[in-house]
Design an enzyme around this catalytic site. Sequence first.
Site, PDB file in Angstrom:
ATOM      1  N   ASP A   1      38.855  53.048  40.792  1.00 28.85           N
ATOM      2  CA  ASP A   1      40.254  52.629  40.831  1.00 28.85           C
ATOM      3  C   ASP A   1      41.211  53.820  40.804  1.00 28.85           C
ATOM      4  OD1 ASP A   1      39.602  53.353  38.238  1.00 28.85           O
ATOM      5  OD2 ASP A   1      39.986  51.402  37.353  1.00 28.85           O
TER       6      ASP A   1
ATOM      7  N   HIS B   1      38.385  44.287  30.750  1.00 35.87           N
ATOM      8  CA  HIS B   1      38.344  44.579  32.182  1.00 35.87           C
ATOM      9  C   HIS B   1      37.298  45.632  32.530  1.00 35.87           C
ATOM     10  CE1 HIS B   1      41.794  47.646  31.441  1.00 35.87           C
ATOM     11  NE2 HIS B   1      40.739  48.363  31.755  1.00 35.87           N
TER      12      HIS B   1
ATOM     13  N   GLU C   1      41.700  42.850  35.653  1.00 38.50           N
ATOM     14  CA  GLU C   1      42.296  42.291  34.448  1.00 38.50           C
ATOM     15  C   GLU C   1      41.877  40.826  34.272  1.00 38.50           C
ATOM     16  OE1 GLU C   1      43.324  44.372  32.569  1.00 38.50           O
ATOM     17  OE2 GLU C   1      45.121  45.476  33.116  1.00 38.50           O
TER      18      GLU C   1
ATOM     19  N   ASP D   1      40.896  44.636  26.995  1.00 34.18           N
ATOM     20  CA  ASP D   1      40.950  43.198  27.317  1.00 34.18           C
ATOM     21  C   ASP D   1      39.729  42.753  28.122  1.00 34.18           C
ATOM     22  OD1 ASP D   1      41.422  44.309  29.806  1.00 34.18           O
ATOM     23  OD2 ASP D   1      43.488  43.600  29.978  1.00 34.18           O
TER      24      ASP D   1
END
Length: 266
Positions: free
Chosen positions: A67, A138, A143, A136
């Site tokens: 990413d 990910h 997400e 979270d």
Amino acid sequence: MEVIITKTTDEASAFAAEIIERKLMSKPTAVLGLATGSTPLGLYKELVKRHREKGLDFSKVTTFNLDEYIGLSPSHPQSYRYFMEENLFKHINVPAGAIHVPYGHADSVLDFCAWYEDEIKRSGGIDIQILGIGGDGHIAFNEPGSSLGSRTRLKTLTEQTIRDNARFFSSMDEVPRFAITMGVGTILEARQIILLAFGASKADIIAEAIEGPVTSQVTASALQLHPDVTVCLDQPAAAKLKRADYYRWVFEQKRRLVPSLVSRAS
Ligand code: GLP
């Protein structure tokens, strides 16, 4: 899923490095999927060390990063491209033309993402994908709510991710709100996956991802569907796992059978 619990993060990093080294010995043209964040730093140090001391050869390797932030140029100190140059690429002999990091300044993000997916396919697919995990749950920047079949695309970051990553920027306002990320579906196509997680702050989310239900609300849980995942944890990150004793037991049995395979973890 194979869960390895080591006493220290260095041992976990060395364990992951060993898997990569073995792959490069058997397949010098391996395609590596790479991650950023603080978690893989020890692994990259270990790979650099093996390159310097043992001549671990990356000259035929191809890499794809997971990413990149939208809006940061490759020379921006917080860009993932810069991170990779500083922490790995400039210290090993991977050819510049074989390095792929999503480009955060693409004119058309849509076209870029389609090209990135094609490039992964053209390279023969990713042999080993390295992953960290976000607070979270990910993987890459997928997400909560990301489709488990998602492909490389633009993603809006959650407030929690922006808060978590603000430590690398001078203020929260400077953290980009968008990123290009490989999708969960893209990641699941890697032949082998190594997930690294260290520290007590990852304990709850690791338990959810490994022992909870498979859900798009915790995209790392999709790894439960993959046939070849090794999860390398230090003890604090493993603290909330209900079956930690079983994972240790499995490891112990393997160590007896094939000591060289597992000699680096404890
Ligand atoms: C970012 C990256 C993820 C990484 C996560 C965790 O969100 N996009 O790939 O896994 O940070 O970072 P750290 O390893 O610093 O906890």
